[in-house]
Design a protein around this motif. Structure first.
Motif, short mmCIF file in Angstrom:
data_model
loop_
_atom_site.label_atom_id
_atom_site.label_comp_id
_atom_site.label_asym_id
_atom_site.label_seq_id
_atom_site.Cartn_x
_atom_site.Cartn_y
_atom_site.Cartn_z
N ASN A 170 -16.37 30.16 18.94
CA ASN A 170 -15.44 29.56 19.88
C ASN A 170 -14.06 30.18 19.74
O ASN A 170 -13.38 30.45 20.74
N LYS A 171 -13.65 30.43 18.49
CA LYS A 171 -12.35 31.05 18.26
C LYS A 171 -12.32 32.46 18.85
O LYS A 171 -11.36 32.85 19.49
N HIS A 219 -12.07 29.75 29.61
CA HIS A 219 -12.57 29.10 28.39
C HIS A 219 -13.27 27.78 28.72
O HIS A 219 -14.31 27.47 28.13
N ILE A 220 -12.73 27.04 29.66
CA ILE A 220 -13.38 25.79 30.08
C ILE A 220 -14.75 26.09 30.66
O ILE A 220 -15.74 25.41 30.35
N ASP A 279 -8.37 19.04 22.79
CA ASP A 279 -8.46 19.40 21.37
C ASP A 279 -9.20 20.73 21.19
O ASP A 279 -8.81 21.55 20.37
N ARG A 280 -10.25 20.95 21.96
CA ARG A 280 -11.01 22.20 21.86
C ARG A 280 -10.17 23.39 22.32
O ARG A 280 -10.31 24.49 21.80
N LEU A 281 -9.31 23.17 23.31
CA LEU A 281 -8.49 24.26 23.86
C LEU A 281 -7.16 24.42 23.12
O LEU A 281 -6.50 25.45 23.26
N TYR A 319 -2.23 18.95 30.38
CA TYR A 319 -2.41 20.34 30.78
C TYR A 319 -3.87 20.61 31.15
O TYR A 319 -4.15 21.39 32.06
N VAL A 320 -4.80 19.94 30.49
CA VAL A 320 -6.21 20.07 30.86
C VAL A 320 -6.40 19.60 32.29
O VAL A 320 -7.05 20.27 33.10
N SER A 321 -5.82 18.46 32.63
CA SER A 321 -5.91 17.95 34.00
C SER A 321 -5.33 18.94 34.99
O SER A 321 -5.89 19.17 36.06
#
Length: 167
Positions: free
Chosen positions: A35-36, A59-60, A82-84, A90-92
């Motif tokens: 993932n990294k 990435h999403i 958290d994953r990003l 900001y995800v929204s």
């Protein structure tokens, strides 16, 4: 002799348990490393934290399409944030800008698409509709039915029958 056999069995069970735990830990570490690396590969200059909206969108899409993160019934904006490594807001924003949908609508759309594939596939013909709904990430039967009907205009059962008749 029995004690020797019991000691050998105990040692074998303990060894297998430790070995499997180590494999599980290594799998977790490997997944984090992958993932990294994926995140580093999508890095571009600009943006709030060094990435543009399109890089986060990439990435999403990786998280949703390859890891099928949408199948997690506890998935929410915070988990994805958290994953990003970004804020929930900001995800929204990323999802809204790239898909034109809100976060919940986007995730439910992925879940419905997966459910439709499963309902159309004869391999899943014997599975209960609720099991399919839970497999694609819905927490309850009612949430699955309500969201599916809203998205497609028909219940999962109706969709399954129509797919079976046409296929």
């Amino acid at each position: 002799m029995l004690w020797l056999a019991m000691a050998g069995l105990f040692w074998y069970i303990a060894y297998e348990g430790v070995y499997r735990l180590r494999v599980l830990e290594e799998r977790t570490k490997t997944r984090k490393l992958l993932n990294k690396r994926r995140l580093e590969q999508t890095t571009v200059e600009g943006g709030v934290t060094g990435q543009s909206v399109s890089a986060y969108d990439d990435h999403i899409r990786i998280l949703m399409e390859e890891e099928e993160l949408y199948r997690d019934p506890n998935l929410g904006r915070q988990m994805l944030a958290d994953r990003l490594g970004v804020s929930e807001g900001y995800v929204s924003q990323i999802v809204r800008e790239t898909t034109g949908e809100g976060f919940v609508e986007y995730i439910n759309g992925l879940r419905i698409a997966a459910a439709k594939r499963m309902l159309s596939d004869p391999k899943f013909g014997t599975y209960a509709l609720e099991a399919i709904g839970r497999e694609v990430g819905f927490k309850s039967r009612s949430a699955f039915y309500e969201t599916f009907k809203k998205a497609t205009g028909e219940t999962p059962g109706m969709y399954k029958k129509a797919a079976k008749a046409s296929g």
